[in-house]
Scaffold this motif. Structure first.
Motif, PDB file in Angstrom:
ATOM      1  N   PRO A  23       0.845  -1.137   0.010  1.00 33.02           N
ATOM      2  CA  PRO A  23       0.018  -0.013   0.206  1.00 33.02           C
ATOM      3  C   PRO A  23       0.849   1.466   0.035  1.00 33.02           C
ATOM      4  CG  PRO A  23      -0.910  -1.391   1.794  1.00 33.02           C
ATOM      5  CD  PRO A  23       0.464  -2.126   1.241  1.00 33.02           C
ATOM      6  N   ASP A  24       1.906   1.292   0.681  1.00 33.70           N
ATOM      7  CA  ASP A  24       2.936   2.431   0.830  1.00 33.70           C
ATOM      8  C   ASP A  24       3.696   2.645  -0.821  1.00 33.70           C
ATOM      9  OD1 ASP A  24       2.418   2.737   3.345  1.00 33.70           O
ATOM     10  OD2 ASP A  24       4.206   1.129   3.699  1.00 33.70           O
ATOM     11  N   ILE A  25       3.729   1.334  -1.484  1.00 29.40           N
ATOM     12  CA  ILE A  25       4.321   1.728  -2.860  1.00 29.40           C
ATOM     13  C   ILE A  25       3.375   2.377  -3.678  1.00 29.40           C
ATOM     14  CG2 ILE A  25       4.908   0.341  -4.888  1.00 29.40           C
ATOM     15  CD1 ILE A  25       6.165  -1.728  -2.955  1.00 29.40           C
ATOM     16  N   PHE A  26       2.269   1.858  -3.418  1.00 28.58           N
ATOM     17  CA  PHE A  26       1.056   2.418  -4.453  1.00 28.58           C
ATOM     18  C   PHE A  26       0.851   4.074  -4.080  1.00 28.58           C
ATOM     19  CE2 PHE A  26      -0.348  -1.951  -5.136  1.00 28.58           C
ATOM     20  CZ  PHE A  26      -0.319  -1.797  -6.597  1.00 28.58           C
ATOM     21  N   ARG A  27       0.617   4.324  -2.852  1.00 28.57           N
ATOM     22  CA  ARG A  27       0.557   5.635  -2.391  1.00 28.57           C
ATOM     23  C   ARG A  27       1.631   6.632  -2.795  1.00 28.57           C
ATOM     24  NH1 ARG A  27       0.160   4.596   2.583  1.00 28.57           N
ATOM     25  NH2 ARG A  27       1.974   5.362   3.669  1.00 28.57           N
ATOM     26  N   MET A  28       3.030   6.072  -2.679  1.00 28.38           N
ATOM     27  CA  MET A  28       4.565   6.689  -3.104  1.00 28.38           C
ATOM     28  C   MET A  28       4.276   7.065  -4.526  1.00 28.38           C
ATOM     29  SD  MET A  28       8.369   5.456  -2.953  1.00 28.38           S
ATOM     30  CE  MET A  28       7.959   4.088  -4.221  1.00 28.38           C
ATOM     31  N   VAL A  29       3.848   6.101  -5.300  1.00 33.76           N
ATOM     32  CA  VAL A  29       3.765   6.106  -6.827  1.00 33.76           C
ATOM     33  C   VAL A  29       2.605   7.263  -7.169  1.00 33.76           C
ATOM     34  CG1 VAL A  29       3.010   5.149  -9.112  1.00 33.76           C
ATOM     35  CG2 VAL A  29       4.625   3.784  -7.501  1.00 33.76           C
ATOM     36  N   LYS A  30       1.677   7.237  -6.494  1.00 33.22           N
ATOM     37  CA  LYS A  30       0.514   8.321  -6.741  1.00 33.22           C
ATOM     38  C   LYS A  30       0.959   9.651  -6.336  1.00 33.22           C
ATOM     39  CE  LYS A  30      -3.672   8.761  -4.261  1.00 33.22           C
ATOM     40  NZ  LYS A  30      -4.880   8.117  -3.619  1.00 33.22           N
ATOM     41  N   MET A  31       1.593   9.732  -5.315  1.00 35.23           N
ATOM     42  CA  MET A  31       2.053  11.107  -4.937  1.00 35.23           C
ATOM     43  C   MET A  31       3.212  11.733  -5.782  1.00 35.23           C
ATOM     44  SD  MET A  31       1.752  10.878  -0.609  1.00 35.23           S
ATOM     45  CE  MET A  31       1.851  12.691  -0.666  1.00 35.23           C
ATOM     46  N   TRP A  32       3.772  10.712  -6.246  1.00 34.03           N
ATOM     47  CA  TRP A  32       5.160  11.163  -7.253  1.00 34.03           C
ATOM     48  C   TRP A  32       4.497  11.572  -8.543  1.00 34.03           C
ATOM     49  CZ3 TRP A  32       6.256   7.874 -11.775  1.00 34.03           C
ATOM     50  CH2 TRP A  32       7.476   8.104 -12.400  1.00 34.03           C
ATOM     51  N   LYS A  33       3.362  10.774  -9.207  1.00 33.75           N
ATOM     52  CA  LYS A  33       2.797  11.124 -10.175  1.00 33.75           C
ATOM     53  C   LYS A  33       1.968  12.446  -9.987  1.00 33.75           C
ATOM     54  CE  LYS A  33       0.287   8.111 -12.440  1.00 33.75           C
ATOM     55  NZ  LYS A  33      -0.739   6.986 -12.518  1.00 33.75           N
ATOM     56  N   ARG A  34       1.525  12.914  -9.054  1.00 32.42           N
ATOM     57  CA  ARG A  34       1.125  14.258  -8.816  1.00 32.42           C
ATOM     58  C   ARG A  34       2.029  15.225  -8.514  1.00 32.42           C
ATOM     59  NH1 ARG A  34      -3.047  13.604  -4.062  1.00 32.42           N
ATOM     60  NH2 ARG A  34      -2.298  11.617  -3.869  1.00 32.42           N
ATOM     61  N   GLY A  35       3.280  14.761  -8.457  1.00 38.50           N
ATOM     62  CA  GLY A  35       4.260  15.904  -8.346  1.00 38.50           C
ATOM     63  C   GLY A  35       4.536  16.321  -6.942  1.00 38.50           C
ATOM     64  N   GLU A  36       3.746  15.617  -5.791  1.00 40.70           N
ATOM     65  CA  GLU A  36       3.800  16.029  -4.519  1.00 40.70           C
ATOM     66  C   GLU A  36       5.238  15.291  -3.895  1.00 40.70           C
ATOM     67  OE1 GLU A  36       0.554  14.964  -2.201  1.00 40.70           O
ATOM     68  OE2 GLU A  36      -0.920  15.434  -3.836  1.00 40.70           O
ATOM     69  N   TYR A  37       5.484  14.336  -4.371  1.00 44.81           N
ATOM     70  CA  TYR A  37       6.723  13.539  -3.745  1.00 44.81           C
ATOM     71  C   TYR A  37       8.085  13.839  -4.563  1.00 44.81           C
ATOM     72  CZ  TYR A  37       9.934   9.915  -1.920  1.00 44.81           C
ATOM     73  OH  TYR A  37      11.009   9.195  -1.373  1.00 44.81           O
ATOM     74  N   PRO A  38       8.926  14.554  -4.049  1.00 47.81           N
ATOM     75  CA  PRO A  38      10.230  14.832  -4.888  1.00 47.81           C
ATOM     76  C   PRO A  38      11.208  13.924  -4.800  1.00 47.81           C
ATOM     77  CG  PRO A  38      10.283  15.908  -2.754  1.00 47.81           C
ATOM     78  CD  PRO A  38       8.916  15.239  -2.818  1.00 47.81           C
ATOM     79  N   VAL A  39      11.186  13.121  -5.913  1.00 41.47           N
ATOM     80  CA  VAL A  39      12.263  11.895  -6.068  1.00 41.47           C
ATOM     81  C   VAL A  39      12.638  11.959  -7.596  1.00 41.47           C
ATOM     82  CG1 VAL A  39      10.443  10.225  -6.456  1.00 41.47           C
ATOM     83  CG2 VAL A  39      13.019   9.701  -5.534  1.00 41.47           C
ATOM     84  N   LYS A  40      13.746  11.634  -7.925  1.00 41.41           N
ATOM     85  CA  LYS A  40      14.113  11.256  -9.032  1.00 41.41           C
ATOM     86  C   LYS A  40      13.366  10.181  -9.635  1.00 41.41           C
ATOM     87  CE  LYS A  40      19.034  12.457  -8.585  1.00 41.41           C
ATOM     88  NZ  LYS A  40      20.388  12.048  -8.603  1.00 41.41           N
TER      89      LYS A  40
END
Length: 114
Positions: A23-40
């Motif tokens: 579930p954390d992976i899905f949440r991380m990918v979702k936030m990354w796609k929205r531009g909220e999670y700053p990661v390469k």
């Protein structure tokens, strides 16, 4: 002993609580796609592509080549799972910093429990 992609995938996802982190992976990918999670992007895309490669019926070295066919899947899993788990742990720390508003302080070293 017969090896199959399904058995390899089952063994890999049991690695260090991987199932609990899905579930954390899905949440991380979702936030990354929205531009909220700053990661390469490469830090998220490569491990996910590795997992898809292992689950895919298409291989660089076909599975009917007994040893080499299994070894290429194992090599990809041994790289992809730990990288993905490390990235999820970083995400969880980032998320905790946001949630608890550490007011300019940064979490340097922490252990994820649970």
């Amino acid at each position: 002993m017969k090896y199959s992609k399904l058995n390899l995938a089952k063994q890999a996802i049991s690695h260090k609580g991987f199932v609990k982190k899905i579930p954390d992976i899905f949440r991380m990918v979702k936030m990354w796609k929205r531009g909220e999670y700053p990661v390469k992007s490469i830090n998220i895309i490569l491990p996910l592509v590795g997992l898809l490669y292992v689950l895919s019926p298409i291989d660089v070295i076909p599975d009917f080549i007994i040893v080499a066919g299994v070894l290429d899947d194992l090599a990809v899993l041994s790289l992809a799972i730990p990288k993905l788990i490390r990235e999820v742990d970083k995400f969880l720390l980032w998320e905790a910093e946001r949630k608890y508003g550490t007011e300019g302080a940064k979490i340097i070293d922490a252990e994820i429990i649970g």
